[in-house]
Design a protein around this motif. Structure first.
Motif, short mmCIF file in Angstrom:
data_model
loop_
_atom_site.label_atom_id
_atom_site.label_comp_id
_atom_site.label_asym_id
_atom_site.label_seq_id
_atom_site.Cartn_x
_atom_site.Cartn_y
_atom_site.Cartn_z
N ASP A 90 -4.27 4.86 9.53
CA ASP A 90 -3.29 4.12 8.74
C ASP A 90 -3.56 2.62 8.66
O ASP A 90 -3.04 1.95 7.78
CB ASP A 90 -1.88 4.37 9.29
N THR A 122 5.25 10.38 10.83
CA THR A 122 6.34 9.55 11.33
C THR A 122 5.76 8.31 11.99
O THR A 122 4.91 8.41 12.87
CB THR A 122 7.20 10.33 12.35
N PRO A 123 6.22 7.16 11.57
CA PRO A 123 5.65 5.92 12.09
C PRO A 123 6.09 5.61 13.51
O PRO A 123 7.10 6.10 13.98
CB PRO A 123 6.19 4.86 11.13
N GLN A 127 6.21 0.44 12.82
CA GLN A 127 5.90 0.75 11.43
C GLN A 127 7.17 1.10 10.67
O GLN A 127 8.20 1.40 11.25
CB GLN A 127 4.90 1.91 11.35
N ARG A 128 7.07 1.12 9.36
CA ARG A 128 8.22 1.45 8.55
C ARG A 128 8.05 2.83 7.92
O ARG A 128 6.95 3.31 7.74
CB ARG A 128 8.42 0.41 7.45
N CYS A 129 9.15 3.45 7.63
CA CYS A 129 9.13 4.74 6.92
C CYS A 129 10.39 4.82 6.07
O CYS A 129 11.49 4.67 6.57
CB CYS A 129 9.08 5.91 7.90
N THR A 130 10.20 5.02 4.80
CA THR A 130 11.34 5.15 3.91
C THR A 130 11.14 6.35 3.01
O THR A 130 10.04 6.84 2.85
CB THR A 130 11.50 3.90 3.02
N THR A 131 12.22 6.81 2.45
CA THR A 131 12.16 7.87 1.46
C THR A 131 12.45 7.22 0.12
O THR A 131 13.48 6.60 -0.06
CB THR A 131 13.20 8.96 1.76
N GLU A 138 7.25 8.00 2.25
CA GLU A 138 6.41 6.82 2.37
C GLU A 138 6.43 6.37 3.82
O GLU A 138 7.49 6.12 4.38
CB GLU A 138 6.90 5.68 1.48
N SER A 139 5.26 6.30 4.41
CA SER A 139 5.12 5.72 5.74
C SER A 139 3.85 4.88 5.69
O SER A 139 3.09 4.95 4.73
CB SER A 139 5.03 6.81 6.81
N ASP A 140 3.63 4.09 6.71
CA ASP A 140 2.41 3.28 6.72
C ASP A 140 1.21 4.22 6.70
O ASP A 140 1.05 5.05 7.59
CB ASP A 140 2.35 2.38 7.94
N LYS A 143 1.62 8.36 1.62
CA LYS A 143 2.70 8.48 0.62
C LYS A 143 2.55 9.83 -0.07
O LYS A 143 1.46 10.24 -0.44
CB LYS A 143 2.60 7.37 -0.41
#
Length: 160
Positions: A90, A122-123, A127-131, A138-140, A143
């Motif tokens: 990543d 899973t970060p 790190q960040r993780c968004t939907t 989306e995670s580092d 996608k």
């Protein structure tokens, strides 16, 4: 959806017969169907070729962060295979998979439900993780995006 399922079925069977190693492909499959040896060899050739190209690409750009975009990704497990082999992937790669909504819906559900997959996406705390949408992930470094690959404007918008 049918093409994604057919490709997955051939890959699962070829892997089960040790044509190549992939600890993740079976996690996307609902069942296994026997394939003729010629199909297994074709699947091996495709997997081998893609892996060699990716390894060379990543080696050539080892000092840069690169994007790998898979259009019509289906239930491909290449990101997970790469991540297992290179835990720091990543930091070097943004791996982006794009497919139709129904494929992304099922794939994202499987990723969230199966610990072996979720653990690689899973970060960590830093790190960040968004939907992005109902099923986009989306995670580092990874996608998974739902879009019709024939609609460049949607893809451009999602990648911006």
């Amino acid at each position: 959806m049918e093409t994604a399922t057919d490709a997955l079925t051939t890959k699962v069977f070829a892997q089960s017969k040790n044509y190549f190693t992939d600890d993740f492909v079976r996690l996307f499959a609902r069942n296994q169907k026997k394939m003729f040896p010629i199909i297994n060899r074709g699947t091996w050739a495709r997997v081998y070729a893609v892996r060699q190209i990716l390894k060379r690409f990543l080696a050539q750009y080892a000092d840069s962060k690169v994007n790998i975009v898979s259009l019509g990704a289906g239930y491909d497990s290449t990101y997970f295979w790469l991540k297992q082999a290179q835990p720091d992937l990543d930091t070097k790669v943004d791996y982006i998979e794009i497919d139709f909504a129904q494929v992304v819906k099922r794939k994202s559900t499987l990723i969230r439900d199966k610990e072996e997959l979720r653990a690689l996406v899973t970060p960590r705390e830093t790190q960040r993780c968004t939907t992005l949408g109902a099923h986009d992930i989306e995670s580092d470094g990874y996608k998974l995006l739902e879009a019709d690959v024939r609609d460049g404007a949607i893809i451009t918008d999602k990648l911006s």
